[in-house]
Design an enzyme around this catalytic site. Structure first.
Site, mmCIF file in Angstrom:
data_model
loop_
_atom_site.group_PDB
_atom_site.id
_atom_site.type_symbol
_atom_site.label_atom_id
_atom_site.label_comp_id
_atom_site.label_asym_id
_atom_site.label_seq_id
_atom_site.Cartn_x
_atom_site.Cartn_y
_atom_site.Cartn_z
ATOM 1 N N GLY A 30 0.797 -1.349 -0.183
ATOM 2 C CA GLY A 30 -0.082 -0.004 0.113
ATOM 3 C C GLY A 30 0.988 1.280 0.045
ATOM 4 O O GLY A 30 2.040 1.300 0.383
ATOM 5 N N GLY A 50 0.440 5.463 1.341
ATOM 6 C CA GLY A 50 -0.340 6.203 1.890
ATOM 7 C C GLY A 50 0.111 7.433 2.129
ATOM 8 O O GLY A 50 1.251 7.968 1.291
ATOM 9 N N GLY A 51 -0.440 8.554 2.726
ATOM 10 C CA GLY A 51 0.001 10.021 3.017
ATOM 11 C C GLY A 51 1.471 9.949 3.773
ATOM 12 O O GLY A 51 2.212 10.920 3.362
ATOM 13 N N PHE A 52 1.658 8.910 4.309
ATOM 14 C CA PHE A 52 2.927 8.855 5.005
ATOM 15 C C PHE A 52 4.022 8.262 4.166
ATOM 16 O O PHE A 52 5.037 8.818 4.121
ATOM 17 C CB PHE A 52 2.768 8.097 6.370
ATOM 18 C CG PHE A 52 4.064 8.116 7.255
ATOM 19 C CD1 PHE A 52 4.081 9.093 8.202
ATOM 20 C CD2 PHE A 52 4.906 6.981 7.301
ATOM 21 C CE1 PHE A 52 5.180 9.453 8.871
ATOM 22 C CE2 PHE A 52 6.094 6.794 8.125
ATOM 23 C CZ PHE A 52 6.086 8.021 9.174
ATOM 24 N N GLY A 53 3.747 7.230 3.517
ATOM 25 C CA GLY A 53 4.728 6.697 2.715
ATOM 26 C C GLY A 53 4.211 5.460 2.154
ATOM 27 O O GLY A 53 3.297 4.954 2.154
ATOM 28 N N LYS A 54 5.180 4.668 1.751
ATOM 29 C CA LYS A 54 4.795 2.963 1.387
ATOM 30 C C LYS A 54 4.618 2.085 2.581
ATOM 31 O O LYS A 54 5.441 2.438 3.521
ATOM 32 C CB LYS A 54 5.930 2.481 0.521
ATOM 33 C CG LYS A 54 5.932 3.310 -0.954
ATOM 34 C CD LYS A 54 6.970 2.589 -2.079
ATOM 35 C CE LYS A 54 6.968 3.317 -3.234
ATOM 36 N NZ LYS A 54 7.960 2.513 -4.169
ATOM 37 N N VAL A 55 3.981 1.116 2.259
ATOM 38 C CA VAL A 55 3.609 0.096 3.389
ATOM 39 C C VAL A 55 4.207 -1.109 2.668
ATOM 40 O O VAL A 55 3.726 -1.677 1.776
ATOM 41 C CB VAL A 55 2.334 0.153 3.930
ATOM 42 C CG1 VAL A 55 1.962 -0.976 5.129
ATOM 43 C CG2 VAL A 55 1.681 1.396 4.317
ATOM 44 N N LYS A 103 5.723 0.696 7.621
ATOM 45 C CA LYS A 103 5.295 1.802 7.078
ATOM 46 C C LYS A 103 6.075 2.760 7.011
ATOM 47 O O LYS A 103 6.970 3.149 7.977
ATOM 48 C CB LYS A 103 4.050 2.691 7.562
ATOM 49 C CG LYS A 103 3.631 3.889 6.829
ATOM 50 C CD LYS A 103 2.325 4.102 7.231
ATOM 51 C CE LYS A 103 1.797 4.341 8.542
ATOM 52 N NZ LYS A 103 0.536 5.021 8.988
ATOM 53 N N ASP A 147 -9.152 11.122 10.658
ATOM 54 C CA ASP A 147 -9.053 10.514 9.310
ATOM 55 C C ASP A 147 -9.610 9.309 9.276
ATOM 56 O O ASP A 147 -8.883 8.400 8.719
ATOM 57 C CB ASP A 147 -7.373 10.441 8.927
ATOM 58 C CG ASP A 147 -7.330 10.656 7.575
ATOM 59 O OD1 ASP A 147 -8.228 11.031 6.788
ATOM 60 O OD2 ASP A 147 -5.936 10.240 7.348
#
Length: 893
Positions: A536, A538-543, A557, A653
């Site tokens: 995945g 997301g806004g934080f980075g890759k998972v 993450k 969120d």
């Protein structure tokens, strides 16, 4: 006149400041034994208390340990507050006895600590045993820690007992394995044993409620602690007790109904005046310096009871100890009230000033009641109602603290059968294996409390909002888990971890909260961040999917340097998730901030995000029941954030990509990088902050005013509910203009009555019409334009559980009909404390109009604004079902 007289008291309540600090005498126990069973070394627990290895001197065990084995737990659950005393155990193959030489004049606490793990390969479910004492009382019988903890969703179990003095000067605790049908090998075990002397707090007999001429001898009895509440206040850990090392918990989860009154804290210079030396030990000052009262409206107060409901074991006598201290008023008959225990009058016209002569004097009253072993009777109800007969200046009632103790019966027994896992849990487990639930449409009883069954004649049973017992696949290689502050076997867990050191972005106090992974470990776990392991973005980075400690699957993450989320979100995530543990929240295992990296390590969620199973994931569509179950799980997690943690936590969120599903299809709320602590004072209604979140889910009121409340999460969750129902994104620019926003379009369809036409075709034929109506009505209320119009997450959870019951009834072929529940009012028959009759329609339970009839007037009010006594016209399929088991109040012991 009554309304005018109330105003000065209301002002005092509103301007109340921080809690006062008062000195109290600390009890010094003459006997103090804390045994770290099965260990060869001494150590400190999370509260800094020293535990002695029981192998240091085998004189603790009568047979010098010959009939027992020292074992270590095979796995460490992240719900444990500390490795000590839980990671080692003394395992018994036959009856074995711990013997303690004690002061013959003292009463003693005996606390037994259990962690339901496998030990040296022995499965957790092979341990069945009984525990007896030198007093001849059976504390536990055929007890399975594994069954007990699983049914109550507990990571560990602490049983607390109080034993009377033994003139012989010794105290024994015997553990006896019990054979179980189909299993020839059974064992007993214990992780920790506490024996601590205590003052004689039970010298006086208690009046039997309903029998004014009868008393119960408490001094000669063995007692089991069932509940201990700091009413109207926060958790008090053992070090802050009066030397008796007790846990005092927030009472909020057990207050019945929406009318929970108001809380008040005395000012910083308030001085308590203890009447006797013994009274100083009864409860910590913090208990007496805070209260819960009914509120400012005398008319409303006369029409409801301030009520606490606590599940207990049937066929036992209980002591309800109520702690009082008047903090505001100075004269008799300014505030007088009636006390009811299990709907019987325990005391009429109670006046704290009248009993103590002046304000600031702590006191307590004991009332005894027998709880029958009947379905629906296995609960303790404590209710307060203003005294109408005395016509006091303020129609109000107060309570500072509440304790519930179980007494041994005439046969010398305190034990009750192990609880059975709730039907909701059983259904979820069967569903995870693709098996039908055999009693899906029948009545379901949720287990709560020590070994108690369902709580109530109301069919509204308190929710299990404690950390759900999980057989974690994580193990800290260092074995170090410390720093946990206040944990419990029967309320939400707060704890922290220490493993390694951190440098960089995390403050020192945060760095010790969970495991610190080195960057080298992370690279090995992700095969040097192989793109093939990305699950995945997301806004934080890759998972990434990864493996640590040899075989533990994790989600990793990694922060993207160009991401809008960075240091603050990283700190927030560690801080929030290190302090929170709940079955429906994703567990944080650890972090890495070496080499300038910001990396978070979580439990692996095998089935990914909820969105993937609705659309854009290429996966088979989920059934309606499965979707509804996931919504209920997510609602439980959010409800815990709003009410079960130390402070209100607003997720900020909530969306379908932040609701994950594990290998057993259990829904878990994730991604706390944007979370904020909610209001911390009674007068604060919101938190002013920059708008953050995801478009399509953003609360419009928060967007306009930059004022964040827990109702902002409710709005976002309402969008999620429509997303689940319609299987389309929250925003879809490719659609016609009126359909771009899911919230707007769904609300329009709901108003026009066309919502059934836009339900996901994959589930359209599966949904019961009544279930669809309840679900859609709930979602619509969630997305109300103003926060005040929206239900609380507790109300949302209530409605979703009810929707599930409607679905169960539909699938079972029964008609649900009209449900009206019976709530505790207090007072026998038509006597005092039962002044209200309310009829509810389950199809509109949140904020629906209700006809309220009082003894004096008739009026119309809104159901959520009053606590009620409700007349029952029940359908047995609904009234006592699990639809009301996971509702508004988190519970469990």
């Amino acid at each position: 006149m009554a309304g005018t007289a109330r105003r000065p008291l209301l002002v005092l309540l509103l301007v109340a400041g921080a809690a006062a600090v008062a000195e109290s005498k600390q009890y010094t126990p003459e006997d103090r034994f804390l045994l770290n069973c099965g260990s060869t070394t001494d150590g400190l627990d999370a509260d800094g208390r020293k535990w002695i290895a029981d192998s240091n001197d085998n004189s603790w065990l009568v047979d010098s340990g010959k009939s027992s084995l020292m074992m270590a737990a095979d796995k460490m659950d992240t719900g444990l507050p500390s490795t000590i005393p839980y990671m080692t155990a003394r395992v018994f193959t036959m009856e074995s006895v711990y013997n303690f030489t004690v002061n013959p004049r003292d009463r003693h606490w005996v606390r037994l600590h259990f962690y339901p793990s496998s030990y040296n390969g022995l499965p957790a479910d092979t341990f069945h045993f009984s525990v007896t004492t030198s007093t001849g009382v059976t504390l536990l019988r055929n007890f399975s820690v594994f069954t007990y903890s699983k049914a109550l969703s507990q990571a560990y179990v602490v049983k607390e007992f109080s034993l009377p003095p033994n003139p012989a000067g010794f105290l024994t605790v015997a553990f006896t394995p019990v054979a179980v049908e189909g299993n020839n090998e059974t064992y007993a075990f214990v992780n920790g044993v506490e024996v601590i002397s205590m003052p004689e707090l039970f010298a006086d007999p208690a009046t039997m409620v309903g029998f004014a001429d009868q008393t119960v001898d408490v001094a000669g009895s063995v007692l089991e602690t069932m509940y201990r509440f700091n009413v109207g206040g926060q958790y008090i850990p053992p070090p802050n007790d009066t030397g008796l090392t007790r846990h005092w918990y927030d009472d909020t989860p057990y207050v019945l109904g929406p009318a929970q009154g108001v809380t008040y804290k005395a000012g910083p210079h308030f001085q308590l005046k203890y009447p006797t030396e013994l009274a100083e030990y009864a409860a910590p000052p913090e208990v007496y310096l805070g209260t819960r009262s009914m509120g400012s409206d005398p008319r409303m107060n006369q029409n409801y009871n301030l009520t606490w409901v606590m599940p207990v074991d049937g066929n036992f006598t209980y002591i309800a100890r109520l702690h009082f201290c008047e903090l505001l008023l100075t004269r008799p008959n300014q505030r007088a009230f009636d006390i009811y225990v299990n709907n019987k009058t325990a005391q009429s016209d109670a006046d704290v000033i009248g009993m103590t002569s002046e304000k600031g004097i702590p006191m307590y009253k004991d009332y005894a009641v027998h709880v029958a072993d009947e379905p629906g009777d296995d609960a303790m109800w404590v209710a307060l109602h203003p005294s109408v007969a005395l016509r006091p200046q303020f129609y109000d009632a107060i309570l500072n603290g509440l304790e519930i103790f179980k007494l041994n019966d005439t046969g010398g027994n305190l034990a009750a059968p192990d609880p059975e896992p709730s039907s909701m849990l059983a259904r979820a487990e069967l569903g995870a294996r693709g098996l039908p639930h055999p009693g899906a449409h029948r009545n379901m009883t949720t287990v709560m409390g020590g070994t108690a069954g369902g709580a109530a004649a109301i069919g509204l049973v308190v929710a299990i909002c404690v950390a759900w017992y999980q057989d974690k696949k994580t193990k800290d290689p260092t074995g170090a888990v410390a720093g946990g502050s206040h944990t419990s076997g029967w309320l939400p867990l707060y704890h922290s971890y220490t493993s390694g050191k951190s440098s960089g972005h995390l403050a020192a106090n945060l760095a010790g909260m969970c495991r610190h992974f080195s960057f080298a470990e992370i690279k090995v776990a992700t095969r040097n961040f192989s793109e093939s392991l990305v699950i995945g973005v997301g806004g934080f980075g890759k998972v990434y999917r990864g493996v640590v400690d040899g075989d533990t699957k994790v989600a990793i993450k990694r922060s993207n340097p160009s991401s809008e989320q960075g240091v603050h979100e990283f700190q927030t995530e560690v801080e929030m998730l290190s302090k929170l543990r709940h079955r429906h929240l994703v567990s944080l295992i650890g972090f890495c901030e070496d080499a300038g990296e910001m990396i978070l390590v979580y439990d692996y969620m095998e089935h990914g995000t909820l969105r993937e199973h609705l659309y854009m994931g290429g996966k088979p569509p989920l059934s309606w029941r499965h979707r509804l179950d996931i919504c209920i799980g997510a609602a439980r997690g959010l409800h815990y954030l709003h009410t079960g943690a130390k402070y209100t936590i607003i997720h900020r969120d909530v969306k379908t990509t932040n609701i994950l599903v594990d290998g057993d299809w259990v829904a878990k709320v994730s991604d706390f990088g944007l979370s904020k602590s909610g209001p911390t004072t009674v007068n604060q209604t919101h938190v002013s902050t920059m708008v953050k979140g995801s478009f399509g889910y953003l609360d419009p009121e928060y967007f306009r005013r930059q004022q964040l409340t827990d109702k902002s999460d409710v709005y976002s969750f309402g969008v999620v509910l429509f997303e689940v129902l319609m299987a389309r994104p929250a925003l879809d620019p490719a659609l016609p203009r009126e359909q771009v926003s899911l919230a707007d379009y769904a609300a329009l369809c709901q108003r026009n009555g066309t919502l059934p036409d836009v339900v996901d075709p994959a589930i359209k034929d599966q949904i019961a019409p009544e279930c669809l109506k309840k679900f859609a009505d709930t979602a619509e209320k969630c997305i109300g334009e103003q926060g005040i119009e929206r239900p609380s997450m507790g109300d949302v959870l209530w409605n979703l559980e009810f929707a599930m019951q409607l679905q169960d009834t539909f699938e079972g072929g029964s008609s649900c009909g009209r449900r009206v529940a019976t709530a505790a009012g207090g007072g026998e028959g038509s006597g005092k404390g039962a002044p209200v009759s309310v009829t509810l329609d389950p199809s509109n339970s949140n904020g629906s109009a209700a006809s309220v009839t009082t003894l004096e007037t008739s009026s119309t009010t809104r159901a959520h604004e009053t606590a009620v006594i409700v007349e029952e016209e029940e359908d047995d399929e609904v009234a006592n079902s699990a639809a009301f088991s996971q509702l508004v109040r988190p519970a469990g012991r």
